[in-house]
Write a protein that holds these residues in place. Structure first.
Motif, PDB file in Angstrom:
ATOM      1  N   ALA A  96      17.383  99.737  78.166  1.00 42.90           N
ATOM      2  CA  ALA A  96      16.257  99.244  78.962  1.00 42.90           C
ATOM      3  C   ALA A  96      16.553  97.837  79.467  1.00 42.90           C
ATOM      4  O   ALA A  96      16.062  97.420  80.518  1.00 42.90           O
ATOM      5  CB  ALA A  96      14.982  99.241  78.118  1.00 42.90           C
ATOM      6  N   THR A  97      17.387  97.117  78.731  1.00 41.11           N
ATOM      7  CA  THR A  97      17.718  95.736  79.126  1.00 41.11           C
ATOM      8  C   THR A  97      18.294  95.694  80.536  1.00 41.11           C
ATOM      9  O   THR A  97      17.894  94.867  81.358  1.00 41.11           O
ATOM     10  CB  THR A  97      18.731  95.129  78.124  1.00 41.11           C
ATOM     11  OG1 THR A  97      18.190  95.259  76.817  1.00 41.11           O
ATOM     12  CG2 THR A  97      18.997  93.671  78.418  1.00 41.11           C
ATOM     13  N   ILE A 100      15.619  96.564  83.176  1.00 42.77           N
ATOM     14  CA  ILE A 100      14.731  95.423  83.471  1.00 42.77           C
ATOM     15  C   ILE A 100      15.443  94.439  84.396  1.00 42.77           C
ATOM     16  O   ILE A 100      14.898  94.008  85.422  1.00 42.77           O
ATOM     17  CB  ILE A 100      14.328  94.719  82.147  1.00 42.77           C
ATOM     18  CG1 ILE A 100      13.452  95.640  81.294  1.00 42.77           C
ATOM     19  CG2 ILE A 100      13.621  93.390  82.426  1.00 42.77           C
ATOM     20  CD1 ILE A 100      13.412  95.261  79.809  1.00 42.77           C
ATOM     21  N   ASN A 168       4.151  95.915  79.735  1.00 48.26           N
ATOM     22  CA  ASN A 168       4.855  96.426  78.548  1.00 48.26           C
ATOM     23  C   ASN A 168       3.816  97.021  77.598  1.00 48.26           C
ATOM     24  O   ASN A 168       3.011  96.310  77.031  1.00 48.26           O
ATOM     25  CB  ASN A 168       5.628  95.273  77.883  1.00 48.26           C
ATOM     26  CG  ASN A 168       6.250  95.634  76.542  1.00 48.26           C
ATOM     27  OD1 ASN A 168       6.328  94.797  75.641  1.00 48.26           O
ATOM     28  ND2 ASN A 168       6.680  96.860  76.389  1.00 48.26           N
ATOM     29  N   ASN A 172       5.631  94.761  72.700  1.00 48.22           N
ATOM     30  CA  ASN A 172       6.425  93.962  71.762  1.00 48.22           C
ATOM     31  C   ASN A 172       6.171  92.499  72.089  1.00 48.22           C
ATOM     32  O   ASN A 172       6.342  92.123  73.247  1.00 48.22           O
ATOM     33  CB  ASN A 172       7.909  94.298  71.963  1.00 48.22           C
ATOM     34  CG  ASN A 172       8.851  93.496  71.083  1.00 48.22           C
ATOM     35  OD1 ASN A 172       8.425  92.773  70.202  1.00 48.22           O
ATOM     36  ND2 ASN A 172      10.148  93.630  71.342  1.00 48.22           N
ATOM     37  N   VAL A 202       9.430 101.378  76.415  1.00 50.15           N
ATOM     38  CA  VAL A 202      10.464 101.801  75.457  1.00 50.15           C
ATOM     39  C   VAL A 202       9.880 102.302  74.134  1.00 50.15           C
ATOM     40  O   VAL A 202      10.514 103.076  73.431  1.00 50.15           O
ATOM     41  CB  VAL A 202      11.527 100.707  75.161  1.00 50.15           C
ATOM     42  CG1 VAL A 202      12.283 100.318  76.408  1.00 50.15           C
ATOM     43  CG2 VAL A 202      10.928  99.502  74.483  1.00 50.15           C
ATOM     44  N   SER A 230      13.919 103.941  76.925  1.00 47.23           N
ATOM     45  CA  SER A 230      15.225 103.803  76.276  1.00 47.23           C
ATOM     46  C   SER A 230      15.348 104.763  75.107  1.00 47.23           C
ATOM     47  O   SER A 230      14.385 104.984  74.374  1.00 47.23           O
ATOM     48  CB  SER A 230      15.376 102.363  75.781  1.00 47.23           C
ATOM     49  OG  SER A 230      16.475 102.257  74.903  1.00 47.23           O
ATOM     50  N   LYS A 241      22.922 102.160  73.763  1.00 48.00           N
ATOM     51  CA  LYS A 241      22.509 101.575  75.041  1.00 48.00           C
ATOM     52  C   LYS A 241      22.368 102.624  76.159  1.00 48.00           C
ATOM     53  O   LYS A 241      23.037 102.566  77.198  1.00 48.00           O
ATOM     54  CB  LYS A 241      23.495 100.472  75.468  1.00 48.00           C
ATOM     55  CG  LYS A 241      23.536  99.290  74.524  1.00 48.00           C
ATOM     56  CD  LYS A 241      22.218  98.569  74.370  1.00 48.00           C
ATOM     57  CE  LYS A 241      21.859  97.734  75.573  1.00 48.00           C
ATOM     58  NZ  LYS A 241      20.662  96.900  75.286  1.00 48.00           N
TER      59      LYS A 241
END
Ligand code: PMP
Ligand code: GLN
Length: 384
Positions: A96-97, A100, A168, A172, A202, A230, A241
């Motif tokens: 997901a990193t 984004i 989100n 988190n 996620v 993710s 990943k």
């Protein structure tokens, strides 16, 4: 040498810093959110099989292997009634990193404002910065044992320069799950002010109370929303990943254009394994949820018994606490001292805030750990 002016340069993420502290001190790591047991054996075996059969050992296709894109489209349709063309509306990313980062680089221009729910995941601030945008935090407020979004504050945050809302849910670090009503209001605002929404979902399968509703499913949102998820969280393989983006073709194409210059592609054999994982029977997803719900209850009770004020999360695998009942007010100092004091590592929520003062007394603990580890951690925390 030119001056180093970028705020994210030279630093280490709080997760890396706290995991290093845990290794150095031998403390129990409830800081960085990664499970201490691997995901399902059959999914691991699927990855081994893919490696042996030579599937994904060379560059996979840029958008992701068709097997996985089809499985993602099926997942969105079966669970949420959202139909997507696997060829034009689904993109596989390096976690997901990367999704984004690529979404923000593709959609945000210099001076554009991006609204994000504060406290926000650390990569949001860095990526908004890298895209040349300005972040506009809308703070979630702790009240009655949980964190809440103030819709008026969100409305007031929108200006003529607002480009997108970065959402989100499940959230988190607070564990808040936005309700259907709240999401409907956010959706109405996005339509009314013609905003894009990038939504980080996620933790979609880690909801213990309420339900996860993708904002893409509200009227007028399908064409203006990019949904990110993710496999790391859902299948407990954070090191693989494998992430993805779904949305309207123009938006997904924009993200793909940025993505191809970030990693181009990633995680070849793992993509095949996650295609199988997404088709696991419902009992897997129920089991994951039940396991983490029990762990949430165990850690929350232990933290309360140790004297913390606990904000019981409705979702994610994190619990946020207030340290003031322990006579403390500085989460940074508290977390840096905690390994020496009682052999546990946690994360100070202040790192997720622009309004650092508001975040100062809050500390996050992860409960995606074995039950015996959580029991030992709560035993140690009692010495506080
Ligand atoms: N978004 C949120 C809210 C997260 O908590 C995380 C990681 N824990 C990510 C994105 C990154 O996910 P990935 O590991 O798939 O890159
Ligand atoms: N998302 C994980 C967390 O919130 C950390 C992932 C990372 O270290 N980048 O703990």
């Amino acid at each position: 040498m030119a001056a180093m002016t970028k705020e994210w340069l030279g630093g280490t993420t709080i997760f890396a810093e706290m995991s290093a502290l845990a290794v150095r001190t031998g403390a129990i790591n409830l800081g960085q959110g990664f499970p201490d047991t691997d995901g399902p054996e059959e999914v691991r075996e699927a990855a081994v099989r893919a490696l042996r059969e030579g599937k994904g050992n060379q560059y996979p296709p840029g958008p992701g292997v068709p097997e996985l894109r089809t499985a993602i489209a099926e997942h969105q349709l079966k669970r949420y009634g959202l139909a997507h063309d696997p060829d034009t509306e689904v993109l596989v990313t390096a976690g997901a990193t990367e999704a984004i980062a690529a979404a923000l680089l593709a959609l945000v221009g210099t001076g554009d404002e991006v609204i994000a729910l504060e406290p926000y995941y650390d990569s949001y601030a860095a990526c908004i910065g890298m895209a040349g945008g300005t972040r506009v935090p809308v703070t979630l407020h702790p009240r009655d044992g949980a964190y809440h979004l103030d819709l008026d504050e969100l409305r007031d945050a929108v200006t003529d320069r607002t480009r997108l809302i970065l959402l989100n849910t499940p959230h988190n670090p607070t564990g808040t799950v936005l309700t259907r009503e709240e999401l409907a209001a956010v959706a109405e605002l996005a339509v009314e002010r013609d905003l894009l929404v990038v939504t980080d979902e996620v933790y979609e399968h880690l909801v213990f109370e309420g339900e996860h509703v993708p904002i893409a499913s509200f009227p007028g949102m399908r064409e203006r929303t990019l949904t990110i998820s993710s496999a790391g969280k859902t299948f407990s393989f954070t090191g693989w990943k494998v992430g993805w983006v779904t949305g309207a073709p123009e938006l997904v194409t924009a993200v793909r254009s940025a993505k191809q210059f970030l990693t181009y592609v990633a995680s070849g054999p793992f993509q095949y394994a996650i295609a199988e994982a997404l088709r696991l029977p419902e009992s897997y997803f129920e089991g994951l949820r039940a396991d983490l719900r029990a762990k949430r209850d165990l850690l929350s009770a232990g933290l309360a018994a140790a004297g913390f004020e606990v904000y019981r999360p409705a979702g994610t695998y994190f619990v946020t606490t207030d340290i003031r009942p322990l006579g403390e007010s500085d989460g940074f100092a508290f977390c840096r001292a905690l390994p020496e004091r009682c052999g546990v590592v946690a994360v100070p929520n202040a790192v997720f805030y622009d309004h650092q003062k508001q975040g100062a007394p809050f500390v996050r603990f992860a409960f995606c750990k074995r039950e015996d580890v959580l029991r030992e951690a709560t035993f140690r925390l009692r010495s506080l």
